[in-house]
Design a protein around this motif. Structure first.
Motif, short mmCIF file in Angstrom:
data_model
loop_
_atom_site.label_atom_id
_atom_site.label_comp_id
_atom_site.label_asym_id
_atom_site.label_seq_id
_atom_site.Cartn_x
_atom_site.Cartn_y
_atom_site.Cartn_z
N LEU A 270 0.83 -1.21 0.00
CA LEU A 270 0.00 0.00 0.00
C LEU A 270 0.86 1.26 0.00
N ILE B 248 -3.89 4.22 6.95
CA ILE B 248 -3.23 5.19 6.07
C ILE B 248 -4.15 5.68 4.95
N HIS C 52 -3.24 -5.07 17.98
CA HIS C 52 -2.38 -5.05 16.80
C HIS C 52 -2.90 -5.96 15.69
N ARG D 67 -6.19 -4.85 14.04
CA ARG D 67 -6.10 -3.59 13.32
C ARG D 67 -5.34 -3.72 12.00
N THR D 68 -4.29 -4.57 12.02
CA THR D 68 -3.42 -4.64 10.84
C THR D 68 -4.20 -4.99 9.56
N ASN E 260 -6.50 -2.10 8.65
CA ASN E 260 -5.77 -0.97 8.08
C ASN E 260 -5.49 -1.22 6.60
N SER E 261 -5.20 -2.49 6.30
CA SER E 261 -4.92 -2.85 4.92
C SER E 261 -6.19 -2.69 4.06
N LEU F 152 -8.80 -0.77 4.69
CA LEU F 152 -9.11 0.65 4.59
C LEU F 152 -8.15 1.36 3.64
N GLY F 153 -6.86 0.96 3.73
CA GLY F 153 -5.84 1.61 2.89
C GLY F 153 -6.10 1.38 1.42
N PHE F 154 -6.33 0.10 1.04
CA PHE F 154 -6.51 -0.22 -0.39
C PHE F 154 -7.82 0.30 -0.94
N ILE G 99 -7.30 4.01 -1.57
CA ILE G 99 -6.60 4.49 -2.77
C ILE G 99 -7.44 4.24 -4.02
N GLU H 297 -9.93 7.00 -4.09
CA GLU H 297 -9.30 8.27 -4.43
C GLU H 297 -8.89 8.34 -5.91
N MET I 113 -6.57 6.57 -7.47
CA MET I 113 -5.15 6.40 -7.74
C MET I 113 -4.88 5.21 -8.65
N THR I 114 -5.84 4.27 -8.68
CA THR I 114 -5.61 3.07 -9.49
C THR I 114 -6.37 3.14 -10.82
N ARG J 6 -14.36 0.78 8.55
CA ARG J 6 -14.14 1.89 9.49
C ARG J 6 -14.94 1.64 10.79
N LEU K 4 -13.29 -0.98 12.82
CA LEU K 4 -12.10 -0.44 13.47
C LEU K 4 -12.48 0.37 14.71
N SER L 206 -11.51 -0.35 18.60
CA SER L 206 -10.87 0.66 19.45
C SER L 206 -11.67 0.87 20.73
#
Lengths: 123, 474
Positions: free
Chosen positions: A16, A106, B244, B247-248, B251-252, B254-256, B259, B262, B264-265, B284, B287, B291
């Motif tokens: 990512l 991120i 941890h 979340r990991t 996070n992946s 949410l990240g992909f 993008i 947005e 970007m791809t 989200r 997550l 939390s």
């Protein structure tokens, strides 16, 4: 082209971040462990480093200290990647000499913004 | 090890105590009986002994009466003799029938009765004859009073035998009195022996097993406690690693999705965008849930890290309001803010911010039109922050449970609202358990709600120390 070193053990996150950086016009170097990261940083002298906190061998805090103490010419900007919920991590890293931080999860815009804030515009 | 029934033990113990109580009462009665017996025994021996002396005095006084020629002196001796006779007679009757004022018990034993009424001693008739002769002298006219008086002779002749007979009685009384006392002493010894035996049994069969039982239980408790501490530590480690591990991957995701959304791809069509947005929102939400759950577990385990800072309340409130500004505008709500002169706070800034942000974001979430009102004030060291809205409000039925976990309102806004259902629960926990404050709510269905947060400006040192101690064991 500026070069970024990404120190991150999670394959997905690595993909990512390197994708976002490549898209934004940076070259990327990749390290999956803390010690590899230190070695690559000293060998290649990247323009900045993105550093994960939780790593399999030594944690991000240790990596930061090793790079900061072994560096010869000036300081490489280091941006920590911290989880929002992990209170304390961010403060600890900033105190230890981090230049900035990015919160996980991120977002592309956030990453680029923080990098530009720290190393300036020009590519 | 053998399991001890405490019920049986209690029964045994009470039984032993009851027995000891009975024995104590018995020994009290034995003691008082003993004292009474000694008293009456002494009285009987004394009075029967005095009878001997009285018989001698009668003989003497009879002689004095017969010997003197002076009438006046004669009268005096006559009276003295009558007195002595009376005393001796009364004492004799007392010994046989009993007399309380002299401590004489009466009811003589068979042996004593034999001495009184059976030959060879026949003390009763001997004594009465003797007294009758003495009475005769005392009643005789002057003319007949002389040393040759026949009654006087009788007294002289019989006084020695009477004395011997009375001696036998005294001896018998002494023997009986001593034996009575000895019997009682023996009885007291038996009672004492039984009491000691009961005490010994108490020690062997109740005290010792109970002590062992307690030692064993204490041991087990200590072990269980150790295990609990271990488990508690494991739980903390588990929460930390869950934090941890969960979340990991999120996070992946949410990240992909981020993008791709947005752009970007590359380009995506509207349907793809809508569907990806759903993926993003769900991730989200998940997550946020994680939390919240981790924060709640940390507070419940007393392991929430508290970071005390000095900061301005106004700045904090403005920061909260700024971060909600976009959403408030999007919904077309009016925002009224009334803040006091600045207040310096000394407490956990991030946690207070979380609480206020949560209240404000709830207000925005549940208000479709109208206004949101944020007000703050200060009263005797407590900062009051009120967040009101003109939203859907909370029904009377829901109000008492509003701060419980997963207690969200049944409403058409619920589906739209997102949120974890843990927000108010966590806010209350942070307010009361971390910030040392209180939170309250006033609301009516359709009339909006007002949430009031009251927290100390300055977190107390003692509270802080307690928290530190707890988190120090981590």
């Amino acid at each position: 082209m500026k070069t970024a070193l990404i120190i991150e053990d999670n394959e997905d996150n690595m993909e990512l971040i390197s994708f976002i950086l490549n898209k934004s016009g940076y070259e990327t170097l990749k390290a999956r462990t803390g010690l590899d990261g230190v070695e690559l940083a000293l060998e290649n002298r990247p323009d900045f480093i993105l550093l994960d906190i939780q790593l399999p061998d030594i944690d991000g805090y240790e990596v930061l200290k090793m790079i900061r103490t072994s560096e010869i010419d000036g300081s490489i900007p280091i941006i920590a990647m911290t989880s929002y919920a992990m209170t304390g991590d961010r403060e600890k890293m900033l105190k230890a000499g981090c230049s900035g931080y990015i919160e996980k999860p991120i977002r592309a815009a956030m990453v680029v913004e923080e990098i530009r804030r720290i190393i300036g515009e020009g590519q | 090890m053998k399991k001890i029934s405490t019920d049986t033990m209690t029964f045994k113990y009470l039984f032993a105590l009851g027995l000891l109580a009975v024995l104590s009462i018995a020994s009290y009665f034995i003691l008082s009986e003993n004292i009474k017996t000694q008293k009456t025994g002494a009285a009987v021996v004394n009075i029967s002994g005095r009878q001997r002396m009285l018989s001698q005095r009668i003989a003497l006084q009879a002689h004095q009466l017969a010997d003197t020629q002076n009438r006046e002196i004669q009268e005096k001796h006559r009276l003295a003799l009558s007195d002595t006779i009376k005393i001796m007679e009364e004492s004799h009757n007392g010994l046989i029938k009993g007399r309380a004022d002299l401590n004489l018990p009466g009811n003589p034993s068979q042996q004593v009765l034999d001495i009184f009424y059976s030959p060879p001693v026949s003390l009763d008739s001997r004594l009465r004859n003797y007294l009758n002769e003495a009475k005769a002298i005392a009643g005789d006219p002057y003319e007949e009073l002389s040393p040759d008086n026949p009654h006087l002779h009788y007294l002289s002749e019989r006084s020695h035998d009477l004395l011997n007979a009375m001696e036998i009685l005294v001896t018998q009384y002494q023997i009986e009195s001593e034996s009575d006392v000895r019997k009682l002493q023996q009885l007291a010894l038996y009672v004492l022996g039984i009491a000691l035996f009961v005490l010994l049994m108490l020690a062997l069969f109740i005290f010792r097993p109970m002590v062992r039982h307690i030692e064993q239980e204490t041991d087990e408790l200590a072990k269980a406690n150790e295990k609990l501490l271990e488990l508690d530590h494991l739980k903390s480690m588990f929460i930390a690693s869950m934090s941890h591990e969960l979340r990991t991957p999120l996070n992946s995701i949410l990240g992909f999705t981020g993008i791709i959304l947005e752009g970007m791809t590359g380009e995506i069509n509207l349907q793809q965008r809508d569907q990806l947005q759903r993926v993003y929102r769900s991730a989200r939400h998940l997550l946020d849930l994680i939390s919240d759950i981790i924060n709640i577990s940390k507070i419940e385990a007393g392991r929430m890290e508290i970071i005390i800072e000095d900061f301005s309340l106004i700045k904090l409130l403005n920061e909260v309001i700024d971060s909600m500004q976009t959403q408030i505008k999007e919904k077309g709500l009016a925002l009224k803010v009334s803040l006091p002169a600045d207040i310096q706070m000394h407490t956990d800034r991030k946690r207070l911010l979380e609480c206020v942000l949560n209240l404000l974001s709830n207000a925005v979430k549940y208000t479709e039109s109208g206004s949101i009102n944020v007000a703050a004030g200060e009263r005797s060291g407590m900062v009051e922050i009120a967040v009101s809205d003109t939203g859907i409000g909370i029904s009377r039925k829901d109000l008492p449970n509003i701060f419980d976990a997963f207690e969200r309102l049944e409403s058409h806004l619920r589906i739209k609202s997102g949120g974890t259902g843990l927000g108010l629960y966590l806010t209350k926990k942070i307010t009361t358990e971390i910030l040392g404050g209180i939170i309250s709510v006033e609301s009516k269905t359709g009339r909006g709600s007002t949430f009031l947060l009251k927290v100390p400006e300055n977190i107390k040192q003692t509270e802080l120390n307690e928290e530190k101690e707890e988190s120090g064991s981590e």
